[in-house]
Design a protein around this motif. Structure first.
Motif, PDB file in Angstrom:
ATOM      1  N   CYS A   1       3.928   0.920  -8.606  1.00  0.00           N
ATOM      2  CA  CYS A   1       5.287   1.447  -8.564  1.00  0.00           C
ATOM      3  C   CYS A   1       6.138   0.623  -9.509  1.00  0.00           C
ATOM      4  CB  CYS A   1       5.852   1.405  -7.149  1.00  0.00           C
ATOM      5  SG  CYS A   1       6.065  -0.258  -6.516  1.00  0.00           S
ATOM      6  N   ALA A   2       7.179   1.265 -10.028  1.00  0.00           N
ATOM      7  CA  ALA A   2       8.085   0.577 -10.947  1.00  0.00           C
ATOM      8  C   ALA A   2       9.446   1.243 -10.879  1.00  0.00           C
ATOM      9  CB  ALA A   2       7.531   0.634 -12.371  1.00  0.00           C
ATOM     10  N   GLY A   3      10.491   0.425 -10.743  1.00  0.00           N
ATOM     11  CA  GLY A   3      11.859   0.944 -10.764  1.00  0.00           C
ATOM     12  C   GLY A   3      12.130   2.022  -9.735  1.00  0.00           C
ATOM     13  N   GLY A   4      11.515   1.905  -8.555  1.00  0.00           N
ATOM     14  CA  GLY A   4      11.809   2.852  -7.484  1.00  0.00           C
ATOM     15  C   GLY A   4      10.972   4.112  -7.526  1.00  0.00           C
ATOM     16  N   ALA A   5      10.091   4.220  -8.528  1.00  0.00           N
ATOM     17  CA  ALA A   5       9.226   5.405  -8.596  1.00  0.00           C
ATOM     18  C   ALA A   5       7.780   4.986  -8.381  1.00  0.00           C
ATOM     19  CB  ALA A   5       9.372   6.083  -9.959  1.00  0.00           C
ATOM     20  N   VAL A   6       7.012   5.856  -7.733  1.00  0.00           N
ATOM     21  CA  VAL A   6       5.594   5.592  -7.536  1.00  0.00           C
ATOM     22  C   VAL A   6       4.863   5.948  -8.830  1.00  0.00           C
ATOM     23  CG1 VAL A   6       3.519   6.317  -6.315  1.00  0.00           C
ATOM     24  CG2 VAL A   6       5.659   5.950  -5.064  1.00  0.00           C
ATOM     25  N   THR A   7       4.179   4.962  -9.416  1.00  0.00           N
ATOM     26  CA  THR A   7       3.454   5.229 -10.653  1.00  0.00           C
ATOM     27  C   THR A   7       1.956   5.384 -10.395  1.00  0.00           C
ATOM     28  OG1 THR A   7       3.320   2.853 -11.018  1.00  0.00           O
ATOM     29  CG2 THR A   7       5.096   4.016 -12.134  1.00  0.00           C
ATOM     30  N   CYS A   8       1.555   5.076  -9.167  1.00  0.00           N
ATOM     31  CA  CYS A   8       0.149   5.212  -8.802  1.00  0.00           C
ATOM     32  C   CYS A   8      -0.179   6.694  -8.685  1.00  0.00           C
ATOM     33  CB  CYS A   8      -0.082   4.509  -7.465  1.00  0.00           C
ATOM     34  SG  CYS A   8      -1.629   4.890  -6.697  1.00  0.00           S
ATOM     35  N   LYS A   9      -1.168   7.134  -9.475  1.00  0.00           N
ATOM     36  CA  LYS A   9      -1.444   8.578  -9.522  1.00  0.00           C
ATOM     37  C   LYS A   9      -2.259   9.038  -8.318  1.00  0.00           C
ATOM     38  CE  LYS A   9      -1.692   8.203 -14.420  1.00  0.00           C
ATOM     39  NZ  LYS A   9      -1.710   6.781 -14.130  1.00  0.00           N
ATOM     40  N   ASP A  10      -3.034   8.133  -7.772  1.00  0.00           N
ATOM     41  CA  ASP A  10      -3.945   8.526  -6.692  1.00  0.00           C
ATOM     42  C   ASP A  10      -3.728   7.627  -5.471  1.00  0.00           C
ATOM     43  OD1 ASP A  10      -5.998   9.311  -5.089  1.00  0.00           O
ATOM     44  OD2 ASP A  10      -7.540   9.225  -6.647  1.00  0.00           O
ATOM     45  N   LEU A  11      -2.862   8.087  -4.565  1.00  0.00           N
ATOM     46  CA  LEU A  11      -2.528   7.281  -3.374  1.00  0.00           C
ATOM     47  C   LEU A  11      -3.758   7.002  -2.519  1.00  0.00           C
ATOM     48  CD1 LEU A  11       0.846   8.397  -1.771  1.00  0.00           C
ATOM     49  CD2 LEU A  11       0.250   6.209  -2.786  1.00  0.00           C
ATOM     50  N   ALA A  12      -4.633   8.009  -2.406  1.00  0.00           N
ATOM     51  CA  ALA A  12      -5.827   7.839  -1.563  1.00  0.00           C
ATOM     52  C   ALA A  12      -6.687   6.698  -2.111  1.00  0.00           C
ATOM     53  CB  ALA A  12      -6.619   9.140  -1.511  1.00  0.00           C
TER      54      ALA A  12
ATOM     55  N   ASN B   1       0.834  -1.217   0.000  1.00  0.00           N
ATOM     56  CA  ASN B   1       0.000   0.000   0.000  1.00  0.00           C
ATOM     57  C   ASN B   1       0.863   1.260   0.000  1.00  0.00           C
ATOM     58  OD1 ASN B   1       0.879  -0.003   2.621  1.00  0.00           O
ATOM     59  ND2 ASN B   1      -1.128   0.361   3.544  1.00  0.00           N
ATOM     60  N   LEU B   2       2.134   1.055  -0.326  1.00  0.00           N
ATOM     61  CA  LEU B   2       3.104   2.157  -0.457  1.00  0.00           C
ATOM     62  C   LEU B   2       3.302   2.960   0.815  1.00  0.00           C
ATOM     63  CD1 LEU B   2       2.391   3.478  -4.084  1.00  0.00           C
ATOM     64  CD2 LEU B   2       4.230   1.979  -3.327  1.00  0.00           C
ATOM     65  N   LEU B   3       3.102   2.318   1.976  1.00  0.00           N
ATOM     66  CA  LEU B   3       3.552   2.974   3.216  1.00  0.00           C
ATOM     67  C   LEU B   3       5.069   3.023   3.202  1.00  0.00           C
ATOM     68  CD1 LEU B   3       1.441   1.823   6.306  1.00  0.00           C
ATOM     69  CD2 LEU B   3       1.443   4.015   5.146  1.00  0.00           C
ATOM     70  N   GLU B   4       5.680   2.052   2.510  1.00  0.00           N
ATOM     71  CA  GLU B   4       7.112   2.115   2.198  1.00  0.00           C
ATOM     72  C   GLU B   4       7.239   2.205   0.684  1.00  0.00           C
ATOM     73  OE1 GLU B   4       9.244   2.404   4.448  1.00  0.00           O
ATOM     74  OE2 GLU B   4       8.426   1.405   6.219  1.00  0.00           O
ATOM     75  N   GLN B   5       8.169   3.066   0.243  1.00  0.00           N
ATOM     76  CA  GLN B   5       8.394   3.148  -1.199  1.00  0.00           C
ATOM     77  C   GLN B   5       9.571   2.261  -1.573  1.00  0.00           C
ATOM     78  OE1 GLN B   5       8.715   7.139  -2.758  1.00  0.00           O
ATOM     79  NE2 GLN B   5       9.588   6.353  -4.664  1.00  0.00           N
ATOM     80  N   PRO B   6       9.349   1.280  -2.461  1.00  0.00           N
ATOM     81  CA  PRO B   6      10.427   0.366  -2.832  1.00  0.00           C
ATOM     82  C   PRO B   6      11.549   1.104  -3.571  1.00  0.00           C
ATOM     83  CG  PRO B   6       8.276  -0.455  -3.552  1.00  0.00           C
ATOM     84  CD  PRO B   6       8.074   0.959  -3.124  1.00  0.00           C
ATOM     85  N   ASP B   7      12.755   0.529  -3.475  1.00  0.00           N
ATOM     86  CA  ASP B   7      13.885   1.100  -4.223  1.00  0.00           C
ATOM     87  C   ASP B   7      13.863   0.635  -5.671  1.00  0.00           C
ATOM     88  OD1 ASP B   7      14.720   2.242  -1.866  1.00  0.00           O
ATOM     89  OD2 ASP B   7      16.048   0.573  -1.357  1.00  0.00           O
ATOM     90  N   ASP B   8      13.349  -0.565  -5.892  1.00  0.00           N
ATOM     91  CA  ASP B   8      13.307  -1.108  -7.248  1.00  0.00           C
ATOM     92  C   ASP B   8      12.250  -2.206  -7.315  1.00  0.00           C
ATOM     93  OD1 ASP B   8      13.914  -1.350  -9.866  1.00  0.00           O
ATOM     94  OD2 ASP B   8      15.787  -2.464  -9.597  1.00  0.00           O
ATOM     95  N   GLY B   9      11.818  -2.509  -8.531  1.00  0.00           N
ATOM     96  CA  GLY B   9      10.841  -3.573  -8.723  1.00  0.00           C
ATOM     97  C   GLY B   9       9.472  -3.027  -9.055  1.00  0.00           C
TER      98      GLY B   9
END
Lengths: 262, 247
Positions: free
Chosen positions: A81-92, A63-71
């Motif tokens: 998320c992809a490659g360490g970046a959050v791609t989800c536009k709407d966290l809520a 649920n992206l409480l932690e942001q991954p470094d990769d994957g």
């Protein structure tokens, strides 16, 4: 009824959560070293392993409480998320679809049970007051707490608080529920109540991922068990296979240790 | 002068003639108190939030402010704002100077109370709010602040009564509040003991009920009585629904 069965069928057909090559480090210390995992819809998956082995971090990435470094993590087919970046536009919105129940419940102590279930409905999902309260009452009734709806958390037992926390997460209509050590703060009787609620949710097609140390509970509740050690998946399989007939030496040692202490 | 002389001395003060002065003085005292407390609460909250910020650049000025104003006497602040500032071209009215001094001084104390209260909220509360998809503003307004207010209430109440009493220091700039009126009446009647005893009793008569009602407020909130109309409405609705489902 038929409609419902069709939904469950559809949900189980594809994975609810897909994880590929997930990595995460804290201050240079690697906690997750490349995790690949599929969680099919409508299943209960337990993640077991030593403390500090990365299992809670893995769950908190979903649920992206932690942001991954990769994957890459996909929830219901959408990459969050992809490659360490959050791609989800709407966290809520992601967090409405992926609910979470905490080890220490983390209920809002200044609000009664029903208000705990109402708050995010009104202020995160934009549901009107009347509908939010109606849904909260319905959910509390469902988890067997109608008589405690206007009580404050501090007046409730651990098991009651945990069920309020489940109702609070359910109120946003998630398709996936995450449980962080759901029974570690509970007595055996309360554990039984939480188990009952989780089984009912499973029967309705809810996908659940839980992190636990309590192997008997994991055996009772889950379809699939994943053993993690040193930030990697060592072994996974049907609950009975992993817990009763572990193939890997490390799994055997862990199961032996916790079976003995539990 | 024996105690009985003091008693008959009260009769020698024409209190009826001074009722207007005392009433006006009391009104001014309350005006200073309310205006200064509101200002100090806003500034105090701002300072508390600054001190809890991640950035050192934001934390530092707030910490510096708090340390300076906590360790300077209120009277010195009053004199600087009223007698000192005009020499650099800033001429404030008595009311503005009085309120500003009290705000500057009490904001420092309130910021300490607020900071401790906000820091006292368990980090799990923020996480739970985040996991429910609540935004930062909503989380602060609906989760952190209501809990922090409960923690801050006892200290804040003490400061409120302290501020009310400290308005008496404004006598030094002739603020027309209660103490200034007392000085005036005493100088006209030559009955300093009686006049100041009566004025002290008036301060007590105001402060005691205020501090008692603030204690009552504390206990009411502690007992879980919902104070906002929205909360009462939602709880009523929940009770109605529950009564309908379990006859």
């Amino acid at each position: 009824m038929t409609q419902h069965a069709v939904n469950v069928e559809a949900a189980t057909a594809r994975p609810a959560v897909t994880i590929r090559g997930l990595r995460k480090s804290f201050d240079g210390r690697q906690v997750l070293g490349g995790i690949d995992l599929d969680v099919p819809g409508g299943r209960i998956v337990s993640i077991i392993g030593q403390s500090g082995g990365g299992k809670t971090t893995l769950m908190r990435c979903v649920n992206l409480l932690e942001q991954p470094d990769d994957g890459v993590i996909e929830v219901n087919g959408e990459a969050i998320c992809a490659g360490g970046a959050v791609t989800c536009k709407d966290l809520a919105r992601l967090r409405q679809r992926v609910g979470m129940v905490f080890q220490r419940f983390n209920l809002f102590p200044h609000l009664t049970a029903v208000e705990n279930v109402v708050l995010a409905q009104m202020h995160a999902a934009g549901i009107g007051e009347r509908e939010a309260v109606e849904r909260a009452v319905r959910l509390l009734t469902r988890v067997g707490l109608a008589h405690r709806a206007t009580a404050y958390p501090e007046r409730m037992s651990g098991g009651e608080q945990q069920r309020v926390a489940i109702a609070r997460a359910l109120a946003l209509g998630p398709t996936v529920l995450l449980f962080d050590e759901p029974t570690s703060a509970l007595d055996p009787e309360s554990t039984g109540e939480v188990l009952r609620v989780m089984r009912e949710l499973a029967a309705d097609g809810m996908t659940m991922i839980l992190v636990t140390h309590e192997l008997p509970f994991a055996r009772e509740v889950s379809d699939w068990v994943v053993f993690i050690d040193g930030g990697k998946i060592i072994e996974q399989g049907a609950a009975a296979d992993v817990l009763d007939r572990p193939r890997e030496a490390r799994t055997r040692a862990y199961v032996a240790k916790y079976a003995a202490s539990g | 002068m024996s105690p009985s002389d003091v008693f008959t001395g009260f009769l020698h003060v024409p209190w009826g003639d001074y009722a207007g002065n005392i009433g006006w003085g009391l009104a001014r005292t309350l005006a200073y108190t309310v205006a200064s407390f509101l200002g100090a609460a806003v500034l105090g909250l701002l300072l508390a939030l600054m001190r809890l910020n991640r950035l050192r650049l934001v934390r530092l000025p707030a910490a510096l402010y708090t340390e300076v104003f906590k360790n300077v006497p209120l009277l010195a602040i009053i004199f600087v704002t009223y007698f000192g500032l005009p020499s650099v071209g800033i001429k404030l009215s008595v009311f503005a100077a009085g309120v500003l001094s009290l705000v500057l001084f009490y904001a420092a104390y309130l910021s300490e109370i607020f900071r401790a209260a906000i820091a006292g909220i368990h980090s799990g509360q923020n996480e739970a709010a985040q996991a429910l998809g609540l935004g930062r503003g909503t989380t602060f307004g609906h989760v952190v602040l209501p809990q922090a207010l409960r923690l801050a209430l006892p200290g804040t109440n003490t400061m409120f009564v302290d501020l009310l009493k400290s308005t008496s220091l404004l006598v030094t700039i002739s603020a027309a509040e209660l103490m200034t009126q007392a000085q005036l009446i005493a100088s006209e009647t030559f009955r300093a003991l009686e006049v100041y005893l009566v004025i002290a009793a008036i301060y007590f008569a105001v402060c005691y009920p205020v501090s008692q009602s603030l204690l009552w407020l504390e206990r009411t909130i502690q007992a879980g009585v919902p104070l906002s109309r929205g909360r009462r409405r939602r709880l009523r609705l929940a009770r109605t629904l529950l009564a309908g489902e379990t006859p």
